[in-house]
Design a protein around this motif. Structure first.
Motif, PDB file in Angstrom:
ATOM      1  N   GLU A 103     121.558 -34.023  31.962  1.00  0.00           N
ATOM      2  CA  GLU A 103     122.947 -34.417  32.211  1.00  0.00           C
ATOM      3  C   GLU A 103     123.060 -35.921  32.056  1.00  0.00           C
ATOM      4  OE1 GLU A 103     125.134 -32.608  35.417  1.00  0.00           O
ATOM      5  OE2 GLU A 103     123.588 -31.085  35.694  1.00  0.00           O
ATOM      6  N   HIS A 104     124.195 -36.370  31.543  1.00  0.00           N
ATOM      7  CA  HIS A 104     124.385 -37.793  31.274  1.00  0.00           C
ATOM      8  C   HIS A 104     125.586 -38.307  32.052  1.00  0.00           C
ATOM      9  CE1 HIS A 104     125.119 -41.207  28.115  1.00  0.00           C
ATOM     10  NE2 HIS A 104     124.651 -41.656  29.261  1.00  0.00           N
ATOM     11  N   ALA A 105     125.440 -38.318  33.363  1.00  0.00           N
ATOM     12  CA  ALA A 105     126.428 -38.965  34.222  1.00  0.00           C
ATOM     13  C   ALA A 105     126.075 -40.447  34.335  1.00  0.00           C
ATOM     14  CB  ALA A 105     126.429 -38.310  35.594  1.00  0.00           C
ATOM     15  N   GLU A 106     126.847 -41.178  35.126  1.00  0.00           N
ATOM     16  CA  GLU A 106     126.603 -42.608  35.269  1.00  0.00           C
ATOM     17  C   GLU A 106     125.185 -42.884  35.749  1.00  0.00           C
ATOM     18  OE1 GLU A 106     128.531 -46.531  37.544  1.00  0.00           O
ATOM     19  OE2 GLU A 106     129.498 -44.559  37.688  1.00  0.00           O
ATOM     20  N   SER A 107     124.695 -42.044  36.643  1.00  0.00           N
ATOM     21  CA  SER A 107     123.335 -42.233  37.167  1.00  0.00           C
ATOM     22  C   SER A 107     122.353 -41.221  36.584  1.00  0.00           C
ATOM     23  CB  SER A 107     123.347 -42.121  38.691  1.00  0.00           C
ATOM     24  OG  SER A 107     123.759 -40.828  39.090  1.00  0.00           O
ATOM     25  N   GLY A 108     122.744 -40.545  35.530  1.00  0.00           N
ATOM     26  CA  GLY A 108     121.909 -39.496  34.962  1.00  0.00           C
ATOM     27  C   GLY A 108     122.297 -38.157  35.526  1.00  0.00           C
ATOM     28  N   PHE A 109     121.902 -37.891  36.747  1.00  0.00           N
ATOM     29  CA  PHE A 109     122.262 -36.655  37.433  1.00  0.00           C
ATOM     30  C   PHE A 109     123.468 -36.890  38.336  1.00  0.00           C
ATOM     31  CE2 PHE A 109     117.590 -36.363  36.861  1.00  0.00           C
ATOM     32  CZ  PHE A 109     117.554 -35.247  36.044  1.00  0.00           C
ATOM     33  N   THR A 110     124.091 -35.788  38.758  1.00  0.00           N
ATOM     34  CA  THR A 110     125.086 -35.821  39.820  1.00  0.00           C
ATOM     35  C   THR A 110     124.573 -34.936  40.952  1.00  0.00           C
ATOM     36  OG1 THR A 110     126.314 -33.900  39.024  1.00  0.00           O
ATOM     37  CG2 THR A 110     126.933 -36.060  38.113  1.00  0.00           C
ATOM     38  N   ALA A 111     125.218 -35.002  42.098  1.00  0.00           N
ATOM     39  CA  ALA A 111     124.800 -34.165  43.222  1.00  0.00           C
ATOM     40  C   ALA A 111     124.865 -32.686  42.856  1.00  0.00           C
ATOM     41  CB  ALA A 111     125.656 -34.459  44.443  1.00  0.00           C
ATOM     42  N   SER A 112     125.831 -32.306  42.002  1.00  0.00           N
ATOM     43  CA  SER A 112     125.964 -30.896  41.629  1.00  0.00           C
ATOM     44  C   SER A 112     124.880 -30.441  40.663  1.00  0.00           C
ATOM     45  CB  SER A 112     127.348 -30.643  41.036  1.00  0.00           C
ATOM     46  OG  SER A 112     127.537 -31.410  39.866  1.00  0.00           O
ATOM     47  N   SER A 113     124.053 -31.369  40.165  1.00  0.00           N
ATOM     48  CA  SER A 113     122.922 -30.975  39.329  1.00  0.00           C
ATOM     49  C   SER A 113     121.915 -30.139  40.101  1.00  0.00           C
ATOM     50  CB  SER A 113     122.199 -32.219  38.774  1.00  0.00           C
ATOM     51  OG  SER A 113     123.055 -33.061  38.055  1.00  0.00           O
ATOM     52  N   PHE A 114     121.906 -30.312  41.430  1.00  0.00           N
ATOM     53  CA  PHE A 114     120.891 -29.693  42.277  1.00  0.00           C
ATOM     54  C   PHE A 114     121.545 -28.670  43.204  1.00  0.00           C
ATOM     55  CE2 PHE A 114     119.704 -34.050  41.258  1.00  0.00           C
ATOM     56  CZ  PHE A 114     118.469 -33.877  40.664  1.00  0.00           C
ATOM     57  N   SER A 115     120.921 -27.502  43.300  1.00  0.00           N
ATOM     58  CA  SER A 115     121.467 -26.438  44.145  1.00  0.00           C
ATOM     59  C   SER A 115     120.318 -25.552  44.598  1.00  0.00           C
ATOM     60  CB  SER A 115     122.484 -25.607  43.355  1.00  0.00           C
ATOM     61  OG  SER A 115     121.820 -24.820  42.376  1.00  0.00           O
ATOM     62  N   ASP A 116     120.659 -24.452  45.267  1.00  0.00           N
ATOM     63  CA  ASP A 116     119.606 -23.532  45.694  1.00  0.00           C
ATOM     64  C   ASP A 116     119.016 -22.757  44.528  1.00  0.00           C
ATOM     65  OD1 ASP A 116     121.721 -21.852  45.135  1.00  0.00           O
ATOM     66  OD2 ASP A 116     121.876 -21.033  47.152  1.00  0.00           O
ATOM     67  N   GLU A 117     119.559 -22.916  43.324  1.00  0.00           N
ATOM     68  CA  GLU A 117     118.983 -22.325  42.112  1.00  0.00           C
ATOM     69  C   GLU A 117     117.957 -23.244  41.447  1.00  0.00           C
ATOM     70  OE1 GLU A 117     121.867 -20.132  39.449  1.00  0.00           O
ATOM     71  OE2 GLU A 117     123.247 -21.450  40.527  1.00  0.00           O
ATOM     72  N   THR A 118     117.916 -24.499  41.873  1.00  0.00           N
ATOM     73  CA  THR A 118     117.128 -25.511  41.191  1.00  0.00           C
ATOM     74  C   THR A 118     115.661 -25.450  41.592  1.00  0.00           C
ATOM     75  OG1 THR A 118     119.043 -26.986  41.065  1.00  0.00           O
ATOM     76  CG2 THR A 118     116.867 -28.013  40.878  1.00  0.00           C
ATOM     77  N   ASP A 119     114.778 -25.627  40.605  1.00  0.00           N
ATOM     78  CA  ASP A 119     113.346 -25.783  40.870  1.00  0.00           C
ATOM     79  C   ASP A 119     112.988 -27.232  40.579  1.00  0.00           C
ATOM     80  OD1 ASP A 119     110.551 -25.784  40.911  1.00  0.00           O
ATOM     81  OD2 ASP A 119     110.446 -23.703  40.260  1.00  0.00           O
ATOM     82  N   LEU A 120     113.071 -28.075  41.606  1.00  0.00           N
ATOM     83  CA  LEU A 120     112.850 -29.509  41.425  1.00  0.00           C
ATOM     84  C   LEU A 120     111.442 -29.782  40.904  1.00  0.00           C
ATOM     85  CD1 LEU A 120     114.050 -32.380  41.868  1.00  0.00           C
ATOM     86  CD2 LEU A 120     113.016 -32.320  44.153  1.00  0.00           C
ATOM     87  N   THR A 121     110.446 -29.080  41.435  1.00  0.00           N
ATOM     88  CA  THR A 121     109.057 -29.338  41.064  1.00  0.00           C
ATOM     89  C   THR A 121     108.789 -29.004  39.602  1.00  0.00           C
ATOM     90  OG1 THR A 121     108.367 -28.881  43.339  1.00  0.00           O
ATOM     91  CG2 THR A 121     106.666 -28.814  41.651  1.00  0.00           C
ATOM     92  N   ALA A 122     109.433 -27.960  39.085  1.00  0.00           N
ATOM     93  CA  ALA A 122     109.205 -27.548  37.696  1.00  0.00           C
ATOM     94  C   ALA A 122     110.051 -28.313  36.690  1.00  0.00           C
ATOM     95  CB  ALA A 122     109.472 -26.049  37.566  1.00  0.00           C
ATOM     96  N   TRP A 123     111.119 -28.929  37.132  1.00  0.00           N
ATOM     97  CA  TRP A 123     112.079 -29.540  36.208  1.00  0.00           C
ATOM     98  C   TRP A 123     111.434 -30.574  35.290  1.00  0.00           C
ATOM     99  CZ3 TRP A 123     117.758 -30.242  38.145  1.00  0.00           C
ATOM    100  CH2 TRP A 123     118.600 -30.558  37.075  1.00  0.00           C
ATOM    101  N   PRO A 124     110.560 -31.468  35.750  1.00  0.00           N
ATOM    102  CA  PRO A 124     109.952 -32.426  34.807  1.00  0.00           C
ATOM    103  C   PRO A 124     109.224 -31.743  33.663  1.00  0.00           C
ATOM    104  CG  PRO A 124     109.563 -33.127  37.063  1.00  0.00           C
ATOM    105  CD  PRO A 124     110.131 -31.743  37.139  1.00  0.00           C
ATOM    106  N   ASP A 125     108.584 -30.601  33.929  1.00  0.00           N
ATOM    107  CA  ASP A 125     107.900 -29.881  32.865  1.00  0.00           C
ATOM    108  C   ASP A 125     108.892 -29.380  31.816  1.00  0.00           C
ATOM    109  OD1 ASP A 125     105.462 -30.288  34.101  1.00  0.00           O
ATOM    110  OD2 ASP A 125     105.480 -28.343  35.122  1.00  0.00           O
ATOM    111  N   ALA A 126     110.079 -28.985  32.255  1.00  0.00           N
ATOM    112  CA  ALA A 126     111.114 -28.566  31.309  1.00  0.00           C
ATOM    113  C   ALA A 126     111.537 -29.730  30.418  1.00  0.00           C
ATOM    114  CB  ALA A 126     112.317 -27.996  32.058  1.00  0.00           C
ATOM    115  N   LEU A 127     111.635 -30.918  30.996  1.00  0.00           N
ATOM    116  CA  LEU A 127     111.964 -32.090  30.187  1.00  0.00           C
ATOM    117  C   LEU A 127     110.828 -32.432  29.239  1.00  0.00           C
ATOM    118  CD1 LEU A 127     113.830 -34.365  32.756  1.00  0.00           C
ATOM    119  CD2 LEU A 127     114.778 -32.811  31.053  1.00  0.00           C
ATOM    120  N   ASP A 128     109.587 -32.240  29.671  1.00  0.00           N
ATOM    121  CA  ASP A 128     108.454 -32.439  28.773  1.00  0.00           C
ATOM    122  C   ASP A 128     108.506 -31.451  27.608  1.00  0.00           C
ATOM    123  OD1 ASP A 128     107.150 -34.660  29.863  1.00  0.00           O
ATOM    124  OD2 ASP A 128     106.022 -33.431  31.287  1.00  0.00           O
TER     125      ASP A 128
END
Length: 269
Positions: free
Chosen positions: A176-201
């Motif tokens: 996502e390309h908001a002013e700070s990259g992410f927004t608060a709505s980028s993250f929810s109970d569906e999100t896997d924060l730990t795995a997300w960097p691997d998806a970007l890789d």
């Protein structure tokens, strides 16, 4: 309601909207085209379909980057056509979506946008009829669009679309390309924060020249690397908070992201 096209490569287009800062896509081959996401209601989808027809009259297929309403509820105007998505996206859209419909109608009425709420009330939500779990190639004639599940990230069923001959990746809300990259709505109970960097890789491994986010203007690989590193920092802060080594106030102060974004990331499961 109207948007604007950005041609990010020959025959590869992003379409930008002020509403939700949304970005959808179009990949044109010689025999057919692929529409990447369809917007959020029956009227918005009809606008997008008409805009696609300004560029090409070729038959189309649709791909959903994930199940959220703003990316999938505008499909009615494109039917009949193939609709591609991750199998878990299909399961979500084939289930009971009426609670989500009611919630988004209330949201838009509260924002003073009753016309969007009314359009959502008339929207037929269409589940995909072609699904996959890892990777599939679509021949568009003269070019291939590769649909990839990069791993769990924004949701458990994110899909990115790689156009190899153009070095373009449509990333959905994995980027996502908001002013700070992410927004608060980028993250929810569906999100896997730990795995997300691997998806970007996984996106970076495709060596993209252009990455089209699900919200905001197109970006480059450097942007993706910066926010991959930012996610690693958020993971470290969340782990420290879980071990009692820091407080949320201290974690927010140490984060490169705004307080609301950091707090939302720290609250993920």
């Amino acid at each position: 309601m109207t948007g604007r096209w950005i041609e990010v490569a020959d025959g590869v287009h992003a379409r930008r909207y002020e509403e939700l800062d949304l970005t959808v896509g179009l990949v044109v081959g010689t025999e057919r085209c692929l529409v990447v996401d369809t917007r959020g209601d029956v009227e918005q989808g009809a606008e997008l379909a008409a805009a696609v027809r300004e560029i090409t009259t070729l038959p189309w297929a649709v791909v959903y980057t994930h199940a959220h309403f703003d990316h999938t509820w505008g499909t009615e105007a494109f039917l009949p056509c193939e609709i591609w998505a991750h199998e878990l996206c299909a399961a979500e859209l084939a289930g009971d979506v009426e609670a989500a419909r009611t919630a988004w109608m209330a949201h838009y009425r509260g924002e003073g946008k009753p016309e969007i709420a009314e359009a959502i009330s008339r929207t037929t939500i269409t589940a995909p009829d072609h699904t996959f779990t890892g990777r599939v190639e679509l021949d568009l004639g003269g070019r291939t669009a590769v649909l990839l599940h990069p791993g769990r990230a924004h949701t458990g069923h994110d899909v990115v679309v790689h156009v190899p001959d153009a070095a373009v990746v449509f990333a959905g809300d994995v980027v996502e390309h908001a002013e700070s990259g992410f927004t608060a709505s980028s993250f929810s109970d569906e999100t896997d924060l730990t795995a997300w960097p691997d998806a970007l890789d996984a996106i970076l491994a495709l060596e993209p020249g252009v990455v089209v986010p699900g919200h905001g203007d197109p970006v480059d690989a450097a942007f993706v690397r910066y926010h991959r590193d930012g996610l690693h920092e958020l993971i470290t802060l969340k782990a420290g908070l879980g071990r009692g080594e820091t407080t949320e106030v201290a974690a927010v102060a140490a984060s490169r992201y705004p307080a609301d974004v950091t707090s939302a990331a720290l609250a993920t499961p």
